[in-house]
Design an enzyme around this catalytic site. Structure first.
Site, PDB file in Angstrom:
ATOM      1  N   GLN A  97      43.167  46.211  18.954  1.00 41.31           N
ATOM      2  CA  GLN A  97      43.749  45.044  19.621  1.00 41.31           C
ATOM      3  C   GLN A  97      43.151  43.775  19.038  1.00 41.31           C
ATOM      4  O   GLN A  97      41.927  43.590  19.044  1.00 41.31           O
ATOM      5  CB  GLN A  97      43.513  45.073  21.131  1.00 41.31           C
ATOM      6  CG  GLN A  97      44.299  43.956  21.825  1.00 41.31           C
ATOM      7  CD  GLN A  97      43.953  43.786  23.286  1.00 41.31           C
ATOM      8  OE1 GLN A  97      42.853  43.366  23.610  1.00 41.31           O
ATOM      9  NE2 GLN A  97      44.889  44.110  24.162  1.00 41.31           N
ATOM     10  N   TYR A 178      44.734  34.598  27.183  1.00 45.02           N
ATOM     11  CA  TYR A 178      44.162  34.285  25.877  1.00 45.02           C
ATOM     12  C   TYR A 178      45.161  33.475  25.054  1.00 45.02           C
ATOM     13  O   TYR A 178      46.198  33.053  25.561  1.00 45.02           O
ATOM     14  CB  TYR A 178      43.687  35.566  25.210  1.00 45.02           C
ATOM     15  CG  TYR A 178      42.644  36.253  26.059  1.00 45.02           C
ATOM     16  CD1 TYR A 178      41.453  35.598  26.394  1.00 45.02           C
ATOM     17  CD2 TYR A 178      42.861  37.519  26.594  1.00 45.02           C
ATOM     18  CE1 TYR A 178      40.511  36.193  27.213  1.00 45.02           C
ATOM     19  CE2 TYR A 178      41.916  38.121  27.421  1.00 45.02           C
ATOM     20  CZ  TYR A 178      40.746  37.459  27.728  1.00 45.02           C
ATOM     21  OH  TYR A 178      39.818  38.032  28.559  1.00 45.02           O
ATOM     22  N   ARG A 225      51.271  42.943  23.461  1.00 44.37           N
ATOM     23  CA  ARG A 225      50.970  43.074  24.887  1.00 44.37           C
ATOM     24  C   ARG A 225      51.256  41.775  25.646  1.00 44.37           C
ATOM     25  O   ARG A 225      50.919  40.686  25.180  1.00 44.37           O
ATOM     26  CB  ARG A 225      49.499  43.450  25.094  1.00 44.37           C
ATOM     27  CG  ARG A 225      49.198  43.919  26.529  1.00 44.37           C
ATOM     28  CD  ARG A 225      47.742  44.223  26.749  1.00 44.37           C
ATOM     29  NE  ARG A 225      47.562  45.196  27.821  1.00 44.37           N
ATOM     30  CZ  ARG A 225      46.445  45.331  28.531  1.00 44.37           C
ATOM     31  NH1 ARG A 225      45.410  44.544  28.286  1.00 44.37           N
ATOM     32  NH2 ARG A 225      46.359  46.240  29.468  1.00 44.37           N
ATOM     33  N   GLY A 314      43.157  52.288  32.003  1.00 47.06           N
ATOM     34  CA  GLY A 314      41.877  51.711  31.652  1.00 47.06           C
ATOM     35  C   GLY A 314      40.702  52.432  32.265  1.00 47.06           C
ATOM     36  O   GLY A 314      40.090  53.300  31.643  1.00 47.06           O
TER      37      GLY A 314
END
Length: 363
Positions: A97, A178, A225, A314
């Site tokens: 990622q 982000y 994503r 996760g």
């Protein structure tokens, strides 16, 4: 409808199951370098249909947290090769990622004490956890058009580096507040040029980045994503229901390997994105825990409903290196230890027991 243990294709990869490992920051990469423990951690979980690594910065200024890995130097590429070799040796598949943190950063992270960067000079309102205490994120530097172009190329070069490091592909982090998400969201993007204003203009950075990375390493090696409606890291969006299906439609012609939706609660938006996206869709049903449900159970339901082609998990993969075995057996499951989630040593990282390690009555 398929279940977890039916095969699925991601680009050219034929994957044995649909129980994928979601990206999770672990903050154990001193100096930006993954370690032998990193290799062991991911290799332990090689039975996942696909591993997506923790967020990895494509440049110095892309770092947002202490001890997160990079993929922008030869030393980092060589260090990551140990992880990809270890995962592949156990029959696994792994995507890196790529995460540029944008305004989620601090001058203390950068050798020259520079400001973090963002689409607009608007602070996140959040803070960096540091040994000396919490450090408030400053007002970031607003990227110029030339700097935006250079940042797009940073992503493309990071993707090439990832392939050189042995990764099967990369995922672009357009979620969780982000940099890519900061461009998408109208609360953090107040630009008046070609990169701000309407949804189409706010999508431009995301689309240019995805196109550049796809050209660099092939679209079949690239995932993307998103987290529609996510308010993490000070993000606000006024047009979530319109924005994300439109983004899915605009990304579709690139022929990417997958679109990865981190769901924060609005199932209607997830369905709209699913309808707009013609390719493989990964779903991370993060709201399951808040509803008192285990993510693997919510994911199984989503597969049966045809809402997703694979599920990313996760915490359950973090705490259960043999999660696939435990799902087949119906449990039991280890619970993740929040105290060891970030930083530290092997504890809470590579020492979670496997089901086969449980003591028996004869022990």
């Amino acid at each position: 409808m398929p279940g977890y243990f039916d095969p699925v294709s991601i680009g050219p990869l034929e994957l044995p199951n649909r129980l994928f490992m979601a990206p999770m920051t672990r903050s154990r990469a001193k100096g930006g370098l993954p370690t032998e423990l990193t290799a062991e951690y991911y290799a332990q979980r090689a039975s996942a249909g696909l591993i997506i690594t923790e967020g990895t910065q494509p440049s110095v200024i892309g770092q947002g947290y202490i001890d997160t890995p990079g993929v922008h130097t030869a030393e980092q590429v060589a260090a990551w090769r140990k992880t990809t070799d270890a995962v592949h040796a156990r029959g696994g598949r792994i995507f890196l990622q790529i995460m540029h943190s944008g305004r989620i950063g601090h001058p203390s992270l950068y050798p020259d004490g520079a400001l973090p960067v963002a689409p607009s000079a608007i602070a996140s309102g959040e803070s960096l956890f540091a040994p000396e205490g919490m450090l408030e994120h400053p007002v970031p530097h607003e990227l110029t058009a030339e700097e935006i172009a250079a940042t797009v190329q940073d992503f493309a070069e990071a993707a090439r580096n990832a392939v050189d490091a042995g990764f099967d592909g990369v995922e672009l982090h357009g979620a969780n507040g982000y940099l890519i998400h900061q461009f998408l969201a109208d609360g953090s993007n107040r630009r008046t040029d070609a990169y701000g204003g309407s949804p189409a203009r706010r999508m431009r950075f995301a689309l240019e980045t995805a196109a550049a990375v796809a050209e660099a390493i092939g679209p079949e090696r690239v995932g993307f994503r998103v987290s529609p409606g996510n308010t993490f890291n000070g993000i606000t969006e006024s047009d979530t229901a319109e924005l994300y299906p439109a983004l899915a439609r605009e990304l579709a012609p690139l022929g990417l390997a997958y679109l990865h939706v981190m769901e924060v609660g609005d199932r209607a938006v997830t369905k709209a994105v699913r309808d707009a996206w013609p390719g493989t869709l990964l779903l991370n049903p993060t709201s399951a825990r808040a509803e008192g449900r285990r993510t693997v159970d919510a994911g199984a339901d989503a597969l049966q409903e045809g809402l997703a082609d694979a599920i990313t998990v996760g915490g359950d993969w973090l705490a259960n290196p043999d999660l696939d075995v435990r799902v087949r057996a119906g449990g039991p499951f280890n619970e993740p230890d929040p105290a060891t989630a970030y930083g530290g040593d092997h504890r809470g990282y590579t020492d979670y027991p496997r089901l086969e390690d449980r003591p028996t009555l004869e022990d």
